[in-house]
Design a protein around this motif. Structure first.
Motif, PDB file in Angstrom:
ATOM      1  N   ASP A  15       0.868  -1.052   0.056  1.00 20.56           N
ATOM      2  CA  ASP A  15       0.086   0.050   0.129  1.00 20.56           C
ATOM      3  C   ASP A  15       0.926   1.142  -0.122  1.00 20.56           C
ATOM      4  O   ASP A  15       1.799   1.400   0.876  1.00 20.56           O
ATOM      5  CB  ASP A  15      -1.038   0.081   1.249  1.00 20.56           C
ATOM      6  N   ALA A  16       0.805   2.131  -1.085  1.00 18.70           N
ATOM      7  CA  ALA A  16       1.732   3.201  -1.325  1.00 18.70           C
ATOM      8  C   ALA A  16       1.543   4.172   0.029  1.00 18.70           C
ATOM      9  O   ALA A  16       2.568   4.768   0.489  1.00 18.70           O
ATOM     10  CB  ALA A  16       1.266   3.894  -2.575  1.00 18.70           C
ATOM     11  N   ASP A  34      -0.450   7.637 -12.072  1.00 20.09           N
ATOM     12  CA  ASP A  34      -1.644   7.485 -12.527  1.00 20.09           C
ATOM     13  C   ASP A  34      -2.485   6.832 -11.380  1.00 20.09           C
ATOM     14  O   ASP A  34      -2.826   5.700 -11.353  1.00 20.09           O
ATOM     15  CB  ASP A  34      -1.530   6.606 -14.023  1.00 20.09           C
ATOM     16  N   TRP A  46     -10.080  -0.732  -5.230  1.00 23.70           N
ATOM     17  CA  TRP A  46     -10.566  -1.405  -6.221  1.00 23.70           C
ATOM     18  C   TRP A  46      -9.935  -2.857  -6.504  1.00 23.70           C
ATOM     19  O   TRP A  46      -8.562  -2.852  -5.821  1.00 23.70           O
ATOM     20  CB  TRP A  46     -10.534  -0.680  -7.539  1.00 23.70           C
ATOM     21  N   HIS A 240      -4.412  -4.591 -17.906  1.00 25.27           N
ATOM     22  CA  HIS A 240      -4.865  -3.661 -16.904  1.00 25.27           C
ATOM     23  C   HIS A 240      -6.165  -2.759 -17.389  1.00 25.27           C
ATOM     24  O   HIS A 240      -5.898  -2.243 -18.699  1.00 25.27           O
ATOM     25  CB  HIS A 240      -3.738  -2.963 -16.304  1.00 25.27           C
ATOM     26  N   THR A 242      -6.957   0.326 -16.861  1.00 29.48           N
ATOM     27  CA  THR A 242      -6.579   1.687 -17.163  1.00 29.48           C
ATOM     28  C   THR A 242      -5.123   1.949 -17.473  1.00 29.48           C
ATOM     29  O   THR A 242      -4.461   2.913 -17.067  1.00 29.48           O
ATOM     30  CB  THR A 242      -6.971   2.479 -15.854  1.00 29.48           C
ATOM     31  N   ALA A 243      -4.562   0.901 -18.096  1.00 21.90           N
ATOM     32  CA  ALA A 243      -3.048   1.281 -18.618  1.00 21.90           C
ATOM     33  C   ALA A 243      -2.913   2.406 -19.314  1.00 21.90           C
ATOM     34  O   ALA A 243      -3.863   2.642 -20.312  1.00 21.90           O
ATOM     35  CB  ALA A 243      -3.022  -0.171 -19.305  1.00 21.90           C
ATOM     36  N   LYS A 244      -1.680   3.056 -19.097  1.00 20.56           N
ATOM     37  CA  LYS A 244      -1.454   4.224 -19.872  1.00 20.56           C
ATOM     38  C   LYS A 244      -0.438   3.743 -20.807  1.00 20.56           C
ATOM     39  O   LYS A 244       0.536   2.764 -20.785  1.00 20.56           O
ATOM     40  CB  LYS A 244      -0.599   5.285 -18.846  1.00 20.56           C
ATOM     41  N   SER A 270      -0.281  -1.781 -14.292  1.00 21.82           N
ATOM     42  CA  SER A 270       0.680  -2.972 -14.818  1.00 21.82           C
ATOM     43  C   SER A 270       2.017  -2.558 -15.453  1.00 21.82           C
ATOM     44  O   SER A 270       2.720  -3.287 -16.190  1.00 21.82           O
ATOM     45  CB  SER A 270      -0.302  -3.154 -16.128  1.00 21.82           C
ATOM     46  N   SER A 272       3.547   0.380 -16.801  1.00 19.05           N
ATOM     47  CA  SER A 272       3.460   1.066 -17.979  1.00 19.05           C
ATOM     48  C   SER A 272       4.918   2.093 -17.700  1.00 19.05           C
ATOM     49  O   SER A 272       5.730   2.360 -18.401  1.00 19.05           O
ATOM     50  CB  SER A 272       2.651   1.833 -18.634  1.00 19.05           C
ATOM     51  N   GLU A 288       2.415  -1.230  -5.800  1.00 15.00           N
ATOM     52  CA  GLU A 288       1.108  -1.583  -6.378  1.00 15.00           C
ATOM     53  C   GLU A 288       0.425  -2.272  -5.442  1.00 15.00           C
ATOM     54  O   GLU A 288       1.037  -3.339  -4.682  1.00 15.00           O
ATOM     55  CB  GLU A 288       1.223  -2.447  -7.788  1.00 15.00           C
ATOM     56  N   ILE A 289      -0.659  -2.058  -5.272  1.00 13.80           N
ATOM     57  CA  ILE A 289      -1.413  -2.841  -3.899  1.00 13.80           C
ATOM     58  C   ILE A 289      -2.197  -4.194  -4.229  1.00 13.80           C
ATOM     59  O   ILE A 289      -2.279  -5.057  -3.428  1.00 13.80           O
ATOM     60  CB  ILE A 289      -2.693  -1.958  -3.350  1.00 13.80           C
ATOM     61  N   TYR A 293      -1.948  -7.329 -10.193  1.00 14.52           N
ATOM     62  CA  TYR A 293      -1.204  -6.231 -11.232  1.00 14.52           C
ATOM     63  C   TYR A 293       0.304  -6.175 -11.087  1.00 14.52           C
ATOM     64  O   TYR A 293       1.077  -6.004 -11.886  1.00 14.52           O
ATOM     65  CB  TYR A 293      -1.979  -4.889 -10.968  1.00 14.52           C
TER      66      TYR A 293
HETATM   67  C1  LIG Z   1      -5.144   4.016 -12.601  1.00 14.94           C
HETATM   68  S1  LIG Z   1      -4.269   2.594 -12.134  1.00 14.94           S
HETATM   69  C2  LIG Z   1      -2.628   2.568 -12.774  1.00 14.94           C
HETATM   70  C3  LIG Z   1      -2.255   1.774 -14.076  1.00 14.94           C
HETATM   71  C4  LIG Z   1      -0.901   2.079 -14.615  1.00 14.94           C
HETATM   72  N1  LIG Z   1      -0.641   3.459 -14.877  1.00 14.94           N
HETATM   73  C5  LIG Z   1      -0.904   1.176 -15.913  1.00 14.94           C
HETATM   74  O1  LIG Z   1      -0.388   1.841 -16.727  1.00 14.94           O
HETATM   75  O2  LIG Z   1      -1.055   0.037 -15.909  1.00 14.94           O
HETATM   76  C6  LIG Z   1      -4.100   2.668 -10.499  1.00 14.94           C
HETATM   77  C7  LIG Z   1      -3.373   1.695  -9.827  1.00 14.94           C
HETATM   78  O3  LIG Z   1      -3.214   2.040  -8.159  1.00 14.94           O
HETATM   79  C8  LIG Z   1      -3.432   0.845  -7.485  1.00 14.94           C
HETATM   80  N2  LIG Z   1      -3.780   1.267  -6.194  1.00 14.94           N
HETATM   81  C9  LIG Z   1      -4.809   1.730  -5.850  1.00 14.94           C
HETATM   82  N3  LIG Z   1      -4.608   2.027  -4.303  1.00 14.94           N
HETATM   83  C10 LIG Z   1      -3.341   1.785  -4.012  1.00 14.94           C
HETATM   84  C11 LIG Z   1      -2.556   1.998  -2.960  1.00 14.94           C
HETATM   85  N4  LIG Z   1      -2.976   2.663  -1.796  1.00 14.94           N
HETATM   86  N5  LIG Z   1      -1.020   1.579  -2.858  1.00 14.94           N
HETATM   87  C12 LIG Z   1      -0.650   1.229  -4.046  1.00 14.94           C
HETATM   88  N6  LIG Z   1      -1.414   0.780  -5.154  1.00 14.94           N
HETATM   89  C13 LIG Z   1      -2.707   1.270  -5.262  1.00 14.94           C
HETATM   90  C14 LIG Z   1      -4.592   0.049  -8.209  1.00 14.94           C
HETATM   91  O4  LIG Z   1      -4.612  -1.353  -7.941  1.00 14.94           O
HETATM   92  C15 LIG Z   1      -4.480   0.288  -9.729  1.00 14.94           C
HETATM   93  O5  LIG Z   1      -3.745  -0.494 -10.354  1.00 14.94           O
END
Ligand SMILES: C[S@@+](CC[C@H](N)C(=O)[O-])C[C@H]1O[C@@H](n2cnc3c(N)ncnc32)[C@H](O)[C@@H]1O
Length: 310
Positions: A15-16, A34, A46, A240, A242-244, A270, A272, A288-289, A293
């Motif tokens: 968890d970040a 992102d 999520w 993923h 919402t992959a960028k 994922s 990126s 990444e939580i 992923y």
């Molecule tokens: C919008 S996505 C990022 C997609 C990424 N840019 C890619 O290209 O695949 C946000 C990610 O943040 C992760 N996430 C959500 N809360 C988090 C947390 N507290 N700590 C770490 N990761 C977290 C989610 O599981 C998700 O994979």
């Protein structure tokens, strides 16, 4: 750099909000991330199950598409969630270091406020334009049919409301907020001390154009391609939701950091950003939580050739 070495070039399953506290202050050159957009189910909790295309499909029949159900409280929750994260990132970045954060067109103002409140300067907002997207608005047919009215009255309403839909348009851009940790001395002095704070402008964009705050990664067959199309990058496909695009992340990294710099993505998904860092010859730290992923990001990173950091 020594204190950071155990964390480098890995995807950390964590968890970040907790993990960032372990990293040493002023050790990161750039953050490209992102975060969850806090739209619909894509909030701070999520899971792949919540965000799978299958559940999207199911929802489209009964409700508004994901991300488009209007909830006026989402912005406040996003702000409160992102502020302590932005404060941690402020501690971690070197003076002059850049923090690029993607956001949704609907809630980017909350993201910008949290980032500014944490101490960053908002330097710009880039727009990533894309063409592949679904229209979000919903027709009124089902709502009219559910009204307790005789058939002729419903028919009259259908005719009267022809063309009217819920107030959403097709989304074709995403903002990327460009924030900077205040630098020390002049920009030149800061760069000489930390190698952060300036933009490398000799990155080929469009037909050799100067970098601008409009970005494209797919050809639009319009004049935009000539000025704003980024070079293609390797490693694009991913599962993923919402992959960028890797090209976009690579551009932001090469614009704002020197080779061997350390790039952090606390919401790696994922991977990126991490793949882009690897292609650019930068070190990365991914957090990444979600376990699924993390596995996906690690798999994509292994496929990058040549592996620059074994
Ligand atoms: C919008 S996505 C990022 C997609 C990424 N840019 C890619 O290209 O695949 C946000 C990610 O943040 C992760 N996430 C959500 N809360 C988090 C947390 N507290 N700590 C770490 N990761 C977290 C989610 O599981 C998700 O994979």
């Amino acid at each position: 750099m020594e204190a950071l070495r155990p964390y480098l070039d890995q995807v950390h399953h964590a968890d970040a909000r907790e993990f960032l506290g372990q990293l040493p202050a002023e050790s990161i050159d750039a953050v490209v991330t992102d975060p969850p957009y806090f739209l619909d189910k894509l909030d701070d909790s999520w899971t792949p199950e919540k965000a799978t295309p299958k559940s999207y499909k199911r929802q489209q029949v009964q409700h508004l598409p994901p991300g488009m159900r209007f909830d006026p409280t989402q912005g406040k929750r996003l702000y409160e969630w992102y502020l302590p994260i932005a404060q941690q990132l402020f501690r971690l970045l070197k003076p002059g270091g850049f923090f690029f954060t993607f956001a949704s067109p609907r809630l980017f103002h909350r993201v910008a406020l949290a980032v500014e409140e944490a101490g960053f300067w908002i330097r710009d907002t880039f727009l990533w334009i894309y063409t592949q997207s679904q229209p979000k608005a919903m027709g009124l047919h089902h709502f009219i049919e559910r009204l307790p009215l005789p058939a002729e009255a419903k028919q009259a309403l259908h005719t009267r409301l022809h063309g009217w839909k819920t107030p959403q348009v097709k989304s074709v851009y995403e903002p990327i907020i460009v924030a900077q940790k205040p630098y020390t001395g002049t920009l030149l002095e800061n760069f000489l001390a930390y190698q952060t704070g300036l933009f490398q402008t000799r990155i080929p964009v469009g037909q050799g154009m100067f970098p601008a705050n409009l970005l494209l990664v797919e050809e639009t067959e319009t004049v935009l391609d000539k000025y704003f199309l980024l070079p293609k990058a390797r490693g694009e496909p991913t599962d993923h939701p919402t992959a960028k695009p890797v090209a976009l992340c690579q551009y932001l990294i090469e614009l704002s950091t020197v080779p061997q710099a350390v790039v952090l993505d606390p919401f790696a998904g994922s991977g990126s950003t991490l793949i882009a860092a690897l292609h650019s010859g930068r070190h990365f730290i991914g957090i990444e939580i979600n376990e699924a992923y993390v596995a996906l990001a690690r798999k994509r990173l292994q496929e990058v050739t040549p592996p620059l950091f074994a």
